[in-house]
Design an enzyme around this catalytic site. Structure first.
Site, PDB file in Angstrom:
ATOM      1  N   SER A 221     -36.532  13.206   4.244  1.00 16.74           N
ATOM      2  CA  SER A 221     -36.013  12.784   5.553  1.00 16.74           C
ATOM      3  C   SER A 221     -34.993  13.789   6.047  1.00 16.74           C
ATOM      4  O   SER A 221     -34.508  13.688   7.155  1.00 16.74           O
ATOM      5  CB  SER A 221     -35.365  11.405   5.439  1.00 16.74           C
ATOM      6  OG  SER A 221     -34.349  11.435   4.454  1.00 16.74           O
TER       7      SER A 221
ATOM      8  N   ASN B   4     -34.339  10.198  12.443  1.00 23.51           N
ATOM      9  CA  ASN B   4     -33.041  10.259  11.761  1.00 23.51           C
ATOM     10  C   ASN B   4     -32.004  10.999  12.595  1.00 23.51           C
ATOM     11  O   ASN B   4     -30.828  10.662  12.592  1.00 23.51           O
ATOM     12  CB  ASN B   4     -33.175  10.919  10.387  1.00 23.51           C
ATOM     13  CG  ASN B   4     -33.654   9.923   9.351  1.00 23.51           C
ATOM     14  OD1 ASN B   4     -33.789   8.735   9.637  1.00 23.51           O
ATOM     15  ND2 ASN B   4     -33.928  10.383   8.150  1.00 23.51           N
TER      16      ASN B   4
ATOM     17  N   HIS C 219     -43.174  11.413   6.666  1.00 26.44           N
ATOM     18  CA  HIS C 219     -41.895  10.716   6.536  1.00 26.44           C
ATOM     19  C   HIS C 219     -42.064   9.243   6.921  1.00 26.44           C
ATOM     20  O   HIS C 219     -42.214   8.902   8.094  1.00 26.44           O
ATOM     21  CB  HIS C 219     -40.838  11.398   7.421  1.00 26.44           C
ATOM     22  CG  HIS C 219     -39.504  10.753   7.316  1.00 26.44           C
ATOM     23  ND1 HIS C 219     -38.640  10.635   8.380  1.00 26.44           N
ATOM     24  CD2 HIS C 219     -38.882  10.155   6.264  1.00 26.44           C
ATOM     25  CE1 HIS C 219     -37.553   9.990   7.980  1.00 26.44           C
ATOM     26  NE2 HIS C 219     -37.680   9.698   6.708  1.00 26.44           N
TER      27      HIS C 219
ATOM     28  N   GLU D 152     -43.621   9.876  10.534  1.00 23.93           N
ATOM     29  CA  GLU D 152     -43.478  11.189  11.174  1.00 23.93           C
ATOM     30  C   GLU D 152     -44.330  12.189  10.387  1.00 23.93           C
ATOM     31  O   GLU D 152     -44.169  12.332   9.178  1.00 23.93           O
ATOM     32  CB  GLU D 152     -42.013  11.635  11.172  1.00 23.93           C
ATOM     33  CG  GLU D 152     -41.163  10.849  12.154  1.00 23.93           C
ATOM     34  CD  GLU D 152     -39.683  11.232  12.114  1.00 23.93           C
ATOM     35  OE1 GLU D 152     -39.085  11.350  13.197  1.00 23.93           O
ATOM     36  OE2 GLU D 152     -39.130  11.394  11.008  1.00 23.93           O
TER      37      GLU D 152
END
Length: 698
Positions: A435, A506, A456, A468
């Site tokens: 991440s 994130n 991800h 992702e």
């Protein structure tokens, strides 16, 4: 041929009555008659995989009913010719962008007239239902005198998920047939139920197998089938004073799940039933106006938008998944849950770790998950059989895809790759669930860097649909295509992102969580900070979210992003480092900002007389998310504004009724967002400075 094979085949082929003539006068229906004089009306929407109800379909349906009425057959069977199911609901496309409630009401009134026409036919009518029977499809079935379900059928009213309630007479017909404490609960939650449950509620009359359809249909049409009838309790619950009491209870339950100002549909449904539940005719009429009022609300229009965002993201997955065996390295919280999810979706999964305990924990969590999401015990057993503990790395030789989910340390990951790469099949893909580490750094030691991608996932894997799919400059385009198809095949939604610190989600969430820490530094009560985010519509506040994710992970991601973006991010307070050093990591350690018991944060209510949520608090938390999303678009990390909104909704639970952080900015007004960010920057510092990307944002 073996009789069991005959039986299995018999259950797969739909019993559709006599063969229809090729020159049907209808585009979406086929009408035939059998030797007993029974009319079979088969719904087969042209150029579609599933049946949905649109204006032209309803017009044609009405014409077919008129033709049947003049023919006076012995009975009428309504059935879908689509293998996918009966009817999947109304065609949502028709209501996108609706802004005039009168126009919506006119169209809904015309559709009501067709369903009323079906109900008023002076001949026995039966709906034979397989697969999905949802929303408007269930409303059509409710207008028939009898309902036969094929084992495995699913029933439900998912309209509430779109900010609506049933609008084709379902509110009135369902509550008069099935006890309102149960029928209202189904409409208020949007849950689906199986055929057996539908039978026990009295929604359908019988459950049968495909090969017995003809007999069941004849029993229904010729009076031999005992029909489900509303009982005394159903009549009693629709009685005025009882309705009033039940409605009060329903409102307080609805308030726990969603506030009225954000989600008006459940409350509109309760109001409708409380006011008109004693009279079917009055409720049918009032439903039309109520539905039309809801359809033009920002909530409904944004939730309809979200429905299409999901469809759009599904399409980007493409087809042709070639992954049959996944090898997961690292059986911690993420790796174990990714492995469990993939095995639950029908793939063979080998799960490797240095120690046996994490693998055992992952298998235990998988069994709990399957118990909740898989209905048949035999299928739970099969899913667990596909999840193979693999301490010796036996799965490495045969795997089509590797998912590395070891701790976020560059050297550790590179060491894992060095051991794996020589043993991988030539066509296999190496994916990392990182991440925070850019793929450019991870690929430096690889012999075949073109086969490395990021996959991800988000925590909890079983609930958050986003994955992702991260690319770097040296990727083989075919590998990316295969990775997208894999994500679609495991029923997740892919977002293509270019490798960059924090990727999209994130990077956008970190300022939200770090700003909450700065607010704590300003001595604002943590419960108030969470309340501000929840008031905006976030599923949980940033403090509780930090506890959920793990304060150690928040700290690592925050540090990593600050090395790249510096003062664009709020500073990390020293006391957060101390908390992590003491082992107060949040939910996983039992204590973080909150104390956690049985997976829930213990929160005392805010004092009545204390400070209240302000607009400025909300803006400080949510506007930086929109700002980062615009920056990611400007930098080309993601190339589609709609996909950004979808990613934030499906990866973080960002308030769906607002349609995503970019849609929220558009609705609020870009000029207003820019000026608010400037004012916040003057007061609190340069981290709020509006991104240059706003100048070109539409």
């Amino acid at each position: 041929m073996d009789s069991r094979i005959m039986t299995a085949l018999g259950d797969r082929v739909l019993e559709l009555g006599p063969k229809p003539a090729t020159d049907s006068p209808y585009k979406h229906f086929k009408l035939t008659h059998d030797a007993d004089g029974v009319a079979w009306l088969l719904f087969d929407r042209a150029d579609a995989n599933a049946n949905t109800l649109s204006s032209d379909v309803m017009e044609e349906f009405d014409a077919a009913l008129a033709a049947i009425e003049t023919e006076r057959p012995a009975g009428l069977v309504i059935r879908s010719a689509k293998p996918s199911g009966f009817i999947a609901g109304a065609d949502v496309n028709e209501f996108r962008g609706a802004s005039d409630p009168e126009m919506v009401e006119t169209r809904i009134r015309a559709a009501h007239a067709v369903v009323d026409h079906l109900e008023a036919l002076k001949l026995p009518t039966v709906a034979v239902i397989h697969g999905f029977c949802l929303g408007g499809g269930l409303e059509v079935a409710l207008a028939c005198q009898s309902r036969i379900a094929i084992d495995g059928a699913r029933f439900g009213f998912p309209e509430v998920m779109l900010g609506l309630h049933p609008g084709l007479g379902g509110t009135a017909r369902f509550t008069t047939l099935v006890n309102p404490t149960q029928s209202m609960a189904l409409m208020l939650t949007g849950r689906t139920i199986d055929a057996r449950r539908a039978r026990s509620l009295g929604l359908i009359d019988t459950v049968t197998q495909e090969r017995h359809v003809r007999n069941a249909m004849k029993d229904a049409l010729f009076g031999r089938l005992k029909r489900a009838r509303p009982g005394l309790l159903t009549h009693a619950a629709n009685f005025g004073p009882v309705r009033w009491l039940l409605a009060r209870r329903m409102r307080s339950e609805a308030a726990k799940a969603a506030p009225r100002e954000h989600y008006p549909a459940p409350y509109a449904l309760i109001d409708l039933w409380e006011t008109h539940g004693g009279s079917k005719a009055a409720m049918l009429k009032a439903e039309q106006a109520s539905f039309a009022r809801l359809m033009v609300t920002p909530t409904a229009q944004n939730l309809i938008r979200v429905f299409f965002l999901r469809e759009q993201m599904k399409k980007t997955a493409g087809v042709g998944n070639s992954v049959k065996h996944v090898h997961v390295i690292g059986a911690g919280a993420m790796g174990g849950d990714i492995a469990a999810w993939c095995a639950g979706q029908g793939l063979r999964v080998s799960l490797a770790d240095m120690k046996a305990e994490p693998i055992a924990g992952a298998v235990k969590r998988a069994a709990e998950l399957y118990g909740k999401i898989i209905r048949k015990p035999t299928e739970v057993r099969d899913a667990l059989d596909r999840l193979i503990p693999d301490m010796d790395g036996e799965g490495v030789r045969n795997a089509d895809l590797f998912i590395e989910a070891v701790p976020e340390k560059l050297e550790l990951k590179q060491k894992v790759y060095a051991g794996l790469e020589p043993k991988m099949k030539p066509g296999a893909i190496l994916a990392t669930n990182t991440s925070s580490i850019p793929l450019q750094d991870l690929r430096t030691t690889l012999a075949r860097p073109e086969r490395l991608v990021g996959l991800h996932f988000f925590n909890p894997v079983s609930r958050l649909q986003l994955v992702e799919v991260v690319s770097h400059d040296g990727n083989d385009p075919q590998v990316l295509k295969e990775a997208l198809a894999f994500v679609g095949a495991i029923d997740r939604l892919p977002l293509s992102v270019k490798s960059s610190p924090g990727f999209l989600v994130n990077r956008a969430l970190t300022p939200y969580m770090l700003e909450a820490m700065v607010m704590l530094d300003e001595k604002i009560d943590q419960r108030l900070i969470d309340a501000a985010a929840e008031q905006f519509g976030m599923p949980m506040g940033p403090i509780e979210l930090a506890d959920q994710v793990g304060l150690d992970i928040c700290l690592d991601v925050g540090d990593m992003l600050r090395t790249k973006f510096g003062d664009l991010l709020p500073p990390t307070p020293a006391w957060l480092r101390e908390k992590v050093a003491k082992g107060e990591l949040g939910r996983k350690s039992g204590k973080g900002f909150y104390t956690w018991k049985d997976g829930k944060a213990e929160k005392a209510p805010l004092p009545e007389a204390g400070p209240r949520v302000t607009d400025q608090m909300i803006d400080r938390l949510v506007l930086p998310m929109s700002n980062v999303c615009v920056a990611a678009l400007r930098e080309g990390i993601v190339d589609d504004a709609d996909a950004v909104d979808g990613a934030m909704i499906f990866g973080t639970g960002y308030a769906p009724f607002r349609g995503g952080p970019l849609n929220y900015a558009r609705t609020r007004g870009v000029e207003n967002v820019i000026s608010t960010l400037r004012a916040l920057a003057e007061r609190f510092g340069g981290r709020f400075a509006p991104d240059p990307g706003w100048d070109n944002f539409k």
